[in-house]
Design an enzyme around this catalytic site. Structure first.
Site, PDB file in Angstrom:
ATOM      1  N   ASP A  67     -28.331  -3.176  28.884  1.00 37.77           N
ATOM      2  CA  ASP A  67     -28.873  -4.189  27.913  1.00 37.77           C
ATOM      3  C   ASP A  67     -30.350  -4.594  28.531  1.00 37.77           C
ATOM      4  OD1 ASP A  67     -26.797  -4.930  26.676  1.00 37.77           O
ATOM      5  OD2 ASP A  67     -26.123  -6.683  27.881  1.00 37.77           O
ATOM      6  N   LYS A  89     -32.832  -5.323  22.154  1.00 41.71           N
ATOM      7  CA  LYS A  89     -33.862  -5.529  21.095  1.00 41.71           C
ATOM      8  C   LYS A  89     -34.856  -4.569  21.513  1.00 41.71           C
ATOM      9  CE  LYS A  89     -33.986 -10.139  19.920  1.00 41.71           C
ATOM     10  NZ  LYS A  89     -33.419 -11.528  20.762  1.00 41.71           N
ATOM     11  N   MET A 204     -29.827 -19.330  28.997  1.00 38.11           N
ATOM     12  CA  MET A 204     -30.444 -19.470  27.657  1.00 38.11           C
ATOM     13  C   MET A 204     -30.920 -20.571  27.285  1.00 38.11           C
ATOM     14  SD  MET A 204     -27.537 -16.652  26.170  1.00 38.11           S
ATOM     15  CE  MET A 204     -26.262 -17.001  27.271  1.00 38.11           C
TER      16      MET A 204
HETATM   17  N1  SAH Z   1     -24.320 -12.200  32.325  1.00 41.25           N
HETATM   18  C1  SAH Z   1     -25.619 -12.787  32.850  1.00 41.25           C
HETATM   19  C2  SAH Z   1     -26.152 -13.843  31.831  1.00 41.25           C
HETATM   20  C3  SAH Z   1     -26.338 -13.323  30.399  1.00 41.25           C
HETATM   21  S1  SAH Z   1     -26.888 -14.442  29.243  1.00 41.25           S
HETATM   22  C4  SAH Z   1     -25.527 -13.352  33.972  1.00 41.25           C
HETATM   23  O1  SAH Z   1     -24.353 -13.355  34.724  1.00 41.25           O
HETATM   24  O2  SAH Z   1     -26.561 -13.684  34.927  1.00 41.25           O
HETATM   25  C5  SAH Z   1     -28.851 -14.238  29.474  1.00 41.25           C
HETATM   26  C6  SAH Z   1     -29.320 -15.339  30.431  1.00 41.25           C
HETATM   27  O3  SAH Z   1     -29.013 -15.151  31.729  1.00 41.25           O
HETATM   28  C7  SAH Z   1     -30.792 -15.536  30.283  1.00 41.25           C
HETATM   29  O4  SAH Z   1     -31.278 -16.019  29.002  1.00 41.25           O
HETATM   30  C8  SAH Z   1     -30.959 -16.411  31.533  1.00 41.25           C
HETATM   31  O5  SAH Z   1     -30.723 -17.729  31.439  1.00 41.25           O
HETATM   32  C9  SAH Z   1     -30.167 -15.832  32.598  1.00 41.25           C
HETATM   33  N2  SAH Z   1     -30.555 -14.763  33.392  1.00 41.25           N
HETATM   34  C10 SAH Z   1     -30.299 -13.441  33.572  1.00 41.25           C
HETATM   35  N3  SAH Z   1     -31.027 -12.935  34.417  1.00 41.25           N
HETATM   36  C11 SAH Z   1     -32.016 -13.777  34.737  1.00 41.25           C
HETATM   37  C12 SAH Z   1     -33.009 -13.603  35.781  1.00 41.25           C
HETATM   38  N4  SAH Z   1     -33.329 -12.555  36.538  1.00 41.25           N
HETATM   39  N5  SAH Z   1     -33.827 -14.676  35.923  1.00 41.25           N
HETATM   40  C13 SAH Z   1     -33.397 -15.966  35.330  1.00 41.25           C
HETATM   41  N6  SAH Z   1     -32.420 -15.737  34.555  1.00 41.25           N
HETATM   42  C14 SAH Z   1     -31.748 -14.909  34.262  1.00 41.25           C
END
Ligand code: SAH
Length: 288
Positions: A67, A89, A204
């Site tokens: 991803d 994307k 998000m």
């Molecule tokens: N499965 C992922 C979340 C996916 S949804 C997890 O467990 O972290 C995508 C969202 O995750 C982003 O929009 C943001 O809110 C958050 N996110 C993922 N990686 C991040 C990072 N390194 N720093 C801040 N937010 C993050």
């Protein structure tokens, strides 16, 4: 009475005689069988936050379907000869629909490949891992889930914000600020969320933050509740911004905090001045 712990005979198995270190490649990791899919969490970003099972999967897969959120720096640990397939994307094109990704996984497994589906954070935390594994299960494809450190916990840690602390909160809510259409989720009981937990961790949520903050305040949350925005958590370019619930909408419109970002509502961030450990020197390390 003093007791010196010693390693049992079995604990010494696989230890390299020359260095005294146990070697990971001698360990009996689960076999990654051809024709199966491993749904693996890569952690929030810093490569070192990946699990040993994730590393094992990278070393043993035939193809990685990854991803946009996966730090490309992690992919250098994929074994030479494995294929890399991007499933996010690209160049302004819309991201592939979920169904297409699931079908692609089934197709690759059907070719007898060991398929590593690599996702940011934890695959079951707002990562659609539930949907993907559901499709695999229905199609009879054997799969395994390898959990990862979710950004809503590990990302906070890199900003010196404990997700729970006995002096702050005994509960935490994880929430998405986005529904399938990109809007603020309508089927959330905002009043309940506002009052149920002193700390709310939102994924998000930057785009809809003004609306979300409004809903939380309407639900009884104080206007001066701290809001902390952690961008690119655990990465060298990590940025943390602080505002309040009443200011949050205006703040993001004016400052456009980089994404991905986690938004934390509540006093968990009060610890930050003391606990903010991820400084300039730490950021120089590529692993974490
Ligand atoms: N499965 C992922 C979340 C996916 S949804 C997890 O467990 O972290 C995508 C969202 O995750 C982003 O929009 C943001 O809110 C958050 N996110 C993922 N990686 C991040 C990072 N390194 N720093 C801040 N937010 C993050």
């Amino acid at each position: 009475m003093s007791h010196t712990p010693t390693k049992s005979a079995s604990a010494w198995e696989g230890i390299d005689q020359a260095t005294g270190f146990a070697r990971l490649d001698h360990e009996a990791f689960p076999v990654f069988h051809p024709g199966t899919v491993w749904l693996v969490g890569a952690g929030p970003g810093a490569p070192g936050l990946m699990s040993l099972l994730a590393y094992h999967a990278m070393q043993n897969c035939d193809v990685v379907v990854y991803d946009a959120l996966v730090n490309p720096d992690i992919l250098r640990w994929v074994r030479v000869g494995a294929e890399l397939e991007y499933a996010g994307k690209r160049g302004g094109k819309p991201s592939p629909v979920q169904r297409d990704i699931s079908l692609r996984l089934i197709e690759l497994a059907g070719q007898g490949k060991r398929v590593l589906r690599l996702k940011g954070g934890d695959p079951f935390m707002f990562g659609r891992g539930g949907e993907e594994s559901q499709t695999l299960a229905k199609s009879g494809v054997v799969f395994r889930i390898v959990p990862g450190i979710t950004s809503g916990v590990g990302g906070l840690a890199y900003a010196g914000v404990p997700a729970t602390h006995r002096d702050t909160n005994h509960a935490v809510i994880f929430l998405t600020g986005h529904d399938a259409t990109g809007q603020m989720p309508a089927n959330v009981n905002w009043q309940a969320v506002a009052t149920a937990s002193p700390v709310i961790v939102m994924y998000m949520a930057v785009k809809n933050l003004g609306d979300i903050a409004g809903a939380l305040m309407a639900g009884g949350r104080p206007a001066d509740d701290p809001v902390t925005i952690i961008s690119n958590a655990s990465m060298p370019q990590q940025q943390v911004a602080a505002t309040t619930l009443t200011e949050a909408g205006r703040f993001v419109a004016e400052n456009e905090p980089p994404t991905p970002a986690i938004v934390v509502v509540g006093h968990a961030s009060d610890w930050r001045p003391l606990l903010d450990w991820y400084g300039a020197a730490e950021r120089e390390n590529r692993i974490g």
